[in-house]
Design a protein around this motif. Sequence first.
Motif, PDB file in Angstrom:
ATOM      1  N   THR A 147       0.848  -1.193   0.000  1.00 18.28           N
ATOM      2  CA  THR A 147       0.000   0.000   0.000  1.00 18.28           C
ATOM      3  C   THR A 147       0.879   1.237   0.000  1.00 18.28           C
ATOM      4  OG1 THR A 147      -1.661  -1.239   1.244  1.00 18.28           O
ATOM      5  CG2 THR A 147      -1.893   1.157   1.180  1.00 18.28           C
ATOM      6  N   ILE A 148       0.594   2.158  -0.922  1.00 21.89           N
ATOM      7  CA  ILE A 148       1.483   3.290  -1.175  1.00 21.89           C
ATOM      8  C   ILE A 148       0.704   4.599  -1.159  1.00 21.89           C
ATOM      9  CG2 ILE A 148       3.035   4.334  -2.893  1.00 21.89           C
ATOM     10  CD1 ILE A 148       3.564   1.475  -3.907  1.00 21.89           C
ATOM     11  N   VAL A 149       1.346   5.635  -0.599  1.00 19.50           N
ATOM     12  CA  VAL A 149       0.848   7.003  -0.716  1.00 19.50           C
ATOM     13  C   VAL A 149       1.770   7.732  -1.680  1.00 19.50           C
ATOM     14  CG1 VAL A 149       0.386   9.164   0.464  1.00 19.50           C
ATOM     15  CG2 VAL A 149      -0.070   7.009   1.627  1.00 19.50           C
ATOM     16  N   THR A 150       1.209   8.378  -2.677  1.00 17.66           N
ATOM     17  CA  THR A 150       2.031   9.066  -3.665  1.00 17.66           C
ATOM     18  C   THR A 150       1.430  10.421  -4.012  1.00 17.66           C
ATOM     19  OG1 THR A 150       3.138   8.827  -5.804  1.00 17.66           O
ATOM     20  CG2 THR A 150       0.853   8.095  -5.673  1.00 17.66           C
ATOM     21  N   HIS A 151       2.240  11.248  -4.677  1.00 15.87           N
ATOM     22  CA  HIS A 151       1.783  12.549  -5.148  1.00 15.87           C
ATOM     23  C   HIS A 151       1.284  12.363  -6.580  1.00 15.87           C
ATOM     24  CE1 HIS A 151       2.457  16.820  -6.584  1.00 15.87           C
ATOM     25  NE2 HIS A 151       1.729  16.995  -5.494  1.00 15.87           N
ATOM     26  N   VAL A 152      -0.021  12.311  -6.742  1.00 16.97           N
ATOM     27  CA  VAL A 152      -0.628  11.937  -8.024  1.00 16.97           C
ATOM     28  C   VAL A 152      -0.237  12.878  -9.168  1.00 16.97           C
ATOM     29  CG1 VAL A 152      -2.804  11.572  -9.248  1.00 16.97           C
ATOM     30  CG2 VAL A 152      -2.544  10.773  -6.893  1.00 16.97           C
ATOM     31  N   ARG A 200     -10.557   6.386 -13.539  1.00 23.27           N
ATOM     32  CA  ARG A 200     -10.023   7.749 -13.417  1.00 23.27           C
ATOM     33  C   ARG A 200      -9.114   7.837 -12.200  1.00 23.27           C
ATOM     34  NH1 ARG A 200     -12.567   9.953  -9.093  1.00 23.27           N
ATOM     35  NH2 ARG A 200     -14.652   9.152  -8.550  1.00 23.27           N
ATOM     36  N   LEU A 201      -8.502   8.991 -12.033  1.00 21.40           N
ATOM     37  CA  LEU A 201      -7.625   9.226 -10.887  1.00 21.40           C
ATOM     38  C   LEU A 201      -8.461   9.570  -9.653  1.00 21.40           C
ATOM     39  CD1 LEU A 201      -4.874  11.367 -12.650  1.00 21.40           C
ATOM     40  CD2 LEU A 201      -4.668   8.989 -11.897  1.00 21.40           C
ATOM     41  N   PRO A 202      -7.934   9.335  -8.461  1.00 21.08           N
ATOM     42  CA  PRO A 202      -8.690   9.631  -7.232  1.00 21.08           C
ATOM     43  C   PRO A 202      -8.952  11.129  -7.071  1.00 21.08           C
ATOM     44  CG  PRO A 202      -6.844   8.153  -6.778  1.00 21.08           C
ATOM     45  CD  PRO A 202      -6.654   8.666  -8.160  1.00 21.08           C
ATOM     46  N   GLU A 203     -10.123  11.444  -6.541  1.00 25.31           N
ATOM     47  CA  GLU A 203     -10.493  12.830  -6.248  1.00 25.31           C
ATOM     48  C   GLU A 203     -10.865  13.014  -4.777  1.00 25.31           C
ATOM     49  OE1 GLU A 203     -13.630  13.679  -8.957  1.00 25.31           O
ATOM     50  OE2 GLU A 203     -12.333  13.654 -10.745  1.00 25.31           O
ATOM     51  N   ALA A 204     -11.388  11.972  -4.153  1.00 24.60           N
ATOM     52  CA  ALA A 204     -11.763  12.018  -2.741  1.00 24.60           C
ATOM     53  C   ALA A 204     -10.759  11.214  -1.909  1.00 24.60           C
ATOM     54  CB  ALA A 204     -13.176  11.457  -2.555  1.00 24.60           C
ATOM     55  N   SER A 206      -4.736   7.626  -0.221  1.00 23.03           N
ATOM     56  CA  SER A 206      -4.522   9.057   0.003  1.00 23.03           C
ATOM     57  C   SER A 206      -3.761   9.300   1.311  1.00 23.03           C
ATOM     58  CB  SER A 206      -5.869   9.781   0.055  1.00 23.03           C
ATOM     59  OG  SER A 206      -6.607   9.347   1.201  1.00 23.03           O
ATOM     60  N   GLU A 207      -3.237  10.511   1.456  1.00 21.78           N
ATOM     61  CA  GLU A 207      -2.553  10.895   2.699  1.00 21.78           C
ATOM     62  C   GLU A 207      -3.516  10.863   3.879  1.00 21.78           C
ATOM     63  OE1 GLU A 207      -0.629  14.624   2.276  1.00 21.78           O
ATOM     64  OE2 GLU A 207       0.742  13.958   0.696  1.00 21.78           O
ATOM     65  N   LYS A 208      -4.776  11.196   3.625  1.00 18.89           N
ATOM     66  CA  LYS A 208      -5.788  11.184   4.673  1.00 18.89           C
ATOM     67  C   LYS A 208      -5.988   9.762   5.219  1.00 18.89           C
ATOM     68  CE  LYS A 208      -9.379  12.791   7.040  1.00 18.89           C
ATOM     69  NZ  LYS A 208      -9.265  13.734   8.158  1.00 18.89           N
TER      70      LYS A 208
END
Length: 446
Positions: A116-121, A135-139, A226-228
């Motif tokens: 599991t990874i957090v990245t800067h999209v 699509r790319l994440p928005e929420a 996400s970072e959240k």
Amino acid sequence: MKLKDQFRFVRQNMKKNKTRLFMTILATAMGCAFLIVLASVGFGLHKTIIKGMTEDRAVTEIEVPGKEENGTFLPLTDKDIKYFESIDNVKAVTRRQVLMQQGNYEIDNYQTSAETIVTHVPSEVKAGFELSKGRLPEADNEIVVGYDFVESLANKDAKQEELYDETGKVKEEFRYTKDLVGKQLNLTVIQYVDGQEQKKVIPLTVVGIGKKPGREWMIDQNVFISEKTLSEIEEFTGTPRGMIKSQGEEESPEVDSQSYDYVKIYAVNLEAVQAITDSLKQENYPTYSVVSEMEEVNKVFTVIKAGLIFVGTIAILIASIGIYNTMTMAVTERAPDIGIMKAIGANPGTIKRIFLLESSYIGIAGAFIGTIVSYGLSYIVNYLLPIIISSSFGQELPEGLMFSYIPVTLPLICVIICYAVTILSGYRPAQRATRVDVLKALRREV
């Protein structure tokens, strides 16, 4: 005597001994073909390795594992990222943080575990990250999964010994076969409190699936959160990146939650990679890129190719013995002609040039024929050798493996070597021709 007349004189004399001339040219052609085909093995393997390296990863990619400072190795932070982005010709800087425990994912009656990874999209998109679907994440609760993630989702009720096929993949009858986009996955993370395992389930929605990897053997089962979501996990575990404390451990492991595990810099083009790498090294950032790897490979294969060309040159040197013999006999047989030329005022330089032209003709004709033959042999080798190896040893060779490759420079090198050798071979007989005595030549007493 004009140059045109010299060429005509050479052609007339060469027609007198067609068999001997043919055999000499044939020997030269065989030497040239041997040189080119032998050296082409080095060029072919070199091309295959470089092609494999550039296909497996982006050629403009530069990996930066950290920074060396006062004898210590420091992880990279946002401060370093800003510096990387300020360097000229940098296209994007991707940074990733990895969850420090295996993420367990479930949907319906299927489950799997994945990194599991957090990245800067936005940076990932600039670097070339693409989706095959969605699509790319928005929420904050939306995620993107790797192309092969869905194939790793296995039925919980399946027996472990029946679950996987011989390649290590989940058998088709036990896989999740529905479209994953728009579906909810449940991520389960754990921690230990007083030796007791506690779990937290986080619902996440799949909105996109990554693009298929460029190579067949590559597998992408990563999950991008996400970072959240990562903050929620850290709040539950009480440790950076969701790291699990060992039983009885009071303090959390030393991990900087603001640092990055993987940082990659992408240059605007291949030519800019070296300049960016040099700038990073000046600031004590160790780097690794395809370019640096290719430099080492190029050094090794330069030595190998030079060695093969040297060995191939020996074959041409052997053929030069035949050229020397042919030219020596030509001087002997044409002694009366040489005597007449000298008697009517031909200077020694003209006589020498005539014989050097003849030896050059032999060398160039041999090199031309040898080049044509070598291209044919190269094609046959690339076509038949994999079949022979496969049938004889039962081994399937890697896709795209090239045993023989002939770049334009290789025939040019061969022509230059062959021309130089033939000139040297014909020089002494040509010198001898200039010293022929006119009276003895006319009496055929050379």
